[in-house]
Design an enzyme around this catalytic site. Structure first.
Site, PDB file in Angstrom:
ATOM      1  N   ASN A 150       0.816  -1.233   0.000  1.00 56.82           N
ATOM      2  CA  ASN A 150       0.000   0.000   0.000  1.00 56.82           C
ATOM      3  C   ASN A 150       0.842   1.273   0.000  1.00 56.82           C
ATOM      4  OD1 ASN A 150       0.692  -0.690   2.691  1.00 56.82           O
ATOM      5  ND2 ASN A 150      -0.884   0.676   3.452  1.00 56.82           N
ATOM      6  N   GLY A 226       2.071  -6.230   7.146  1.00 54.27           N
ATOM      7  CA  GLY A 226       1.154  -6.836   6.174  1.00 54.27           C
ATOM      8  C   GLY A 226      -0.113  -7.285   6.862  1.00 54.27           C
ATOM      9  N   THR A 230      -1.260 -13.313   7.512  1.00 58.04           N
ATOM     10  CA  THR A 230       0.139 -13.581   7.144  1.00 58.04           C
ATOM     11  C   THR A 230       1.018 -13.468   8.384  1.00 58.04           C
ATOM     12  OG1 THR A 230      -0.369 -12.453   5.073  1.00 58.04           O
ATOM     13  CG2 THR A 230       1.931 -13.019   5.450  1.00 58.04           C
ATOM     14  N   GLU A 248       3.531  -5.659  12.231  1.00 55.58           N
ATOM     15  CA  GLU A 248       2.612  -4.526  12.042  1.00 55.58           C
ATOM     16  C   GLU A 248       1.506  -5.023  11.130  1.00 55.58           C
ATOM     17  OE1 GLU A 248       2.885  -1.727  13.579  1.00 55.58           O
ATOM     18  OE2 GLU A 248       4.873  -2.056  14.419  1.00 55.58           O
ATOM     19  N   CYS A 282      -3.352   1.432   6.360  1.00 54.30           N
ATOM     20  CA  CYS A 282      -3.773   0.670   7.538  1.00 54.30           C
ATOM     21  C   CYS A 282      -4.365   1.570   8.613  1.00 54.30           C
ATOM     22  CB  CYS A 282      -2.572  -0.079   8.100  1.00 54.30           C
ATOM     23  SG  CYS A 282      -1.185   1.011   8.416  1.00 54.30           S
ATOM     24  N   GLU A 461       7.290   0.127  16.015  1.00 53.46           N
ATOM     25  CA  GLU A 461       8.327   0.708  15.174  1.00 53.46           C
ATOM     26  C   GLU A 461       8.456   2.185  15.561  1.00 53.46           C
ATOM     27  OE1 GLU A 461       6.838  -0.202  11.175  1.00 53.46           O
ATOM     28  OE2 GLU A 461       8.191  -1.920  11.135  1.00 53.46           O
TER      29      GLU A 461
END
Ligand code: NAD
Length: 480
Positions: A150, A226, A230, A248, A282, A461
């Protein structure tokens, strides 16, 4: 036809298998490039190169590492136009958006960590009249960085920059849906003089190249951004190998609007937090809760503005929204709009694929969509759609809207619009999210912790948090 190559041990190389994946331009629906379909053999080469480069890179002075990262940042700035165009072609986002947000932010990520590492310190703890402890923060070794489609270069660099700054060597994989700017970054790293093997970029699919990175025993930390599913698969492999993990993941963020907010600012910002980047951020606020006394007014104004949003060719400055990233993702979003209707939702704007003329007639566009009349706990309001689709719902009390907001399995970001500071403070404390924006959205200070709770991820992060992740603390205790 642009053929992308892997970047391993400082040079651009073809995948061992010799096979490639088609790369589509979402705005036209046409194949315009080829992506290496790398496998565990390519990952093995990349890990070997990273391992060989690690002793020298991890002992390079922070000043030297800082200089190289700054050079990469300057070169991203220098190639801004080329990178922005490449990002737009690959992802479908408007060129102006990539020029204003994605590429400048990628340059900032490198610049930020070029300087952050100069100021990163570790602690010392004195035990009165007995001993002193000091804590070293050593680079981990070979780390894996895996990113989504994205915000391709923006999120790729957000991981790589701190990993390199901390002295690690990296094996990275961008999304196979949007690999182009990561490829251009490999050219930039060569131009910047990054030593061979320090950064290796392996292109390919998640279940082959991605899985090979995650499963490799010499890759001792994985930083992943992602989807939640996943993330769970990655954790299943990495956890029993005791790898460090930063995840994340997805979100389903609430945008809570009280009647006492600065209405015009809220409305303008809500347009962005709903539909920026085709709603594929997101952090987008996809569930909009509006205090009942202003619900009808908000609904009318929001619908009017949304219907006026221009969805068009990403090359045109007038296009406020471009294409959805892929045919598959377009179909997924449309299937959620169908589900919303089946769940009793009423489509107030959009609700369909948008057909353009000319060059973009086969592109993957969706009209920005607003849906009302749904329960907070239906699937449409609980599952991540990740597109230009929002729901609007009225509420009466703070406790009620908090319950709605916290009802999802996710907990990434949230937005609260109110001029009542006590209410804003109290709600921020009670909301389940890693990020709360009050009277703003996507206002980012790179020093702050970034990440989510619940199914939105593990770890943070940003700022020194990323440097903490990419280093291993070792305590040394000296008795005297
Ligand atoms: P995805 O999970 O399908 O893919 C992300 C990356 O993982 C890609 O590079 C992919 O190739 C790789 N991958 C896929 N399967 C893998 C496997 N088994 N092993 C190793 N790697 C694998 O996600 P996406 O569709 O690219 O991105 C959209 C998702 O990302 C959304 O859920 C969105 O919310 C999330 N996202 C989260 C943040 C955040 O900061 N929390 C930021 C952006 C996007």
């Amino acid at each position: 036809m642009q053929k992308i190559q892997n970047y391993i041990n400082g040079i651009l190389v073809a995948p061992n298998s010799g096979t490639y994946i088609d790369n589509y331009e979402p705005a036209t629906g046409k194949v315009y490039g080829l992506i290496p379909d790398s496998d565990s053999y390519d990952v093995e080469l990349a890990v070997k190169a990273a391992k060989n480069a690690f002793p020298a890179w991890s002992t390079t002075t922070v000043t030297e590492r800082s200089k190289i990262l700054s050079r990469i940042s300057e070169l991203i700035d220098k190639h801004l136009d080329r990178l922005a165009l490449a990002e737009s072609i690959d992802n479908g986002k408007p060129v102006w958006l990539a020029s204003m947000i994605d590429i400048p932010r990628a340059a900032s990520n490198f610049q930020f960590y070029a300087t952050a590492i100069l100021h990163y310190a570790s602690g010392a703890h004195a035990m009165a009249n007995k001993a002193i402890n000091y804590t070293l923060r050593d680079p981990i070794g070979v780390v894996g960085c895996i990113s989504p489609w994205n915000l391709p270069l923006y999120l790729f660099s957000w991981k790589i920059a701190p990993a390199l700054a901390a002295g690690n060597c990296v094996v990275a994989k961008p999304s196979e849906v949007t690999p182009m700017t990561a490829y251009l970054l490999s050219e930039i790293c060569i131009e910047a003089g990054l030593p061979p093997g320090v950064l290796n970029i392996v292109h390919g699919l998640g279940h082959s190249a991605g899985n090979a990175i995650v499963s490799h025993k010499e890759v001792t930390a994985i930083s992943f951004t992602g989807g939640t599913q996943t993330g769970a698969q990655i954790a299943k492999i990495a956890a029993p190998m005791f790898k460090k993990l930063s995840l994340e993941l997805g979100g389903k963020n609430p945008n809570i609007i009280f009647a006492d907010c600065d209405y015009d600012k809220m409305l303008a910002t809500t347009m962005r937090s709903s539909f920026a980047n085709q709603g594929q951020i997101c952090l987008c606020g996809s569930r909009i809760f509006v205090e009942r006394s202003i619900y009808e007014k908000f609904k009318n104004d929001f619908v009017e503005k949304t219907k006026a949003l221009v969805v068009g060719d990403p090359n045109e400055k007038s296009s406020k929204m471009g294409a959805i990233v892929s045919k598959a993702h377009q179909q997924k979003i449309l299937s959620y709009i169908q589900l919303a209707k089946e769940e009793g939702g009423v489509v107030l704007a959009g609700g369909h694929a948008q057909q353009l003329e000319g060059r973009c007639k086969d592109g993957y566009f969706i009209a920005p969509t607003i849906i009302e009349g749904l329960d907070y706990n239906c699937r449409t309001n609980q599952e991540e759609i990740f597109g230009p689709v929002v729901t609007i719902m009225p509420f009466d009390t703070e406790q009620e809207v908090l319950m709605y907001a916290n009802s999802v399995k996710y907990g990434l970001a949230s937005t609260i619009w109110t001029s009542n500071i006590s209410r804003a403070t109290s709600m921020s404390q009670q909301i389940h999210a890693g990020i709360v924006w009050i009277n703003c959205w996507l206002l980012r200070d790179l020093r702050t912790p970034f990440g989510g709770v619940k199914a939105s991820g593990v770890g943070r992060e940003g700022g020194f948090h990323a440097l903490d992740f990419f280093t291993e603390p070792k305590n040394v205790c000296i008795e005297y």
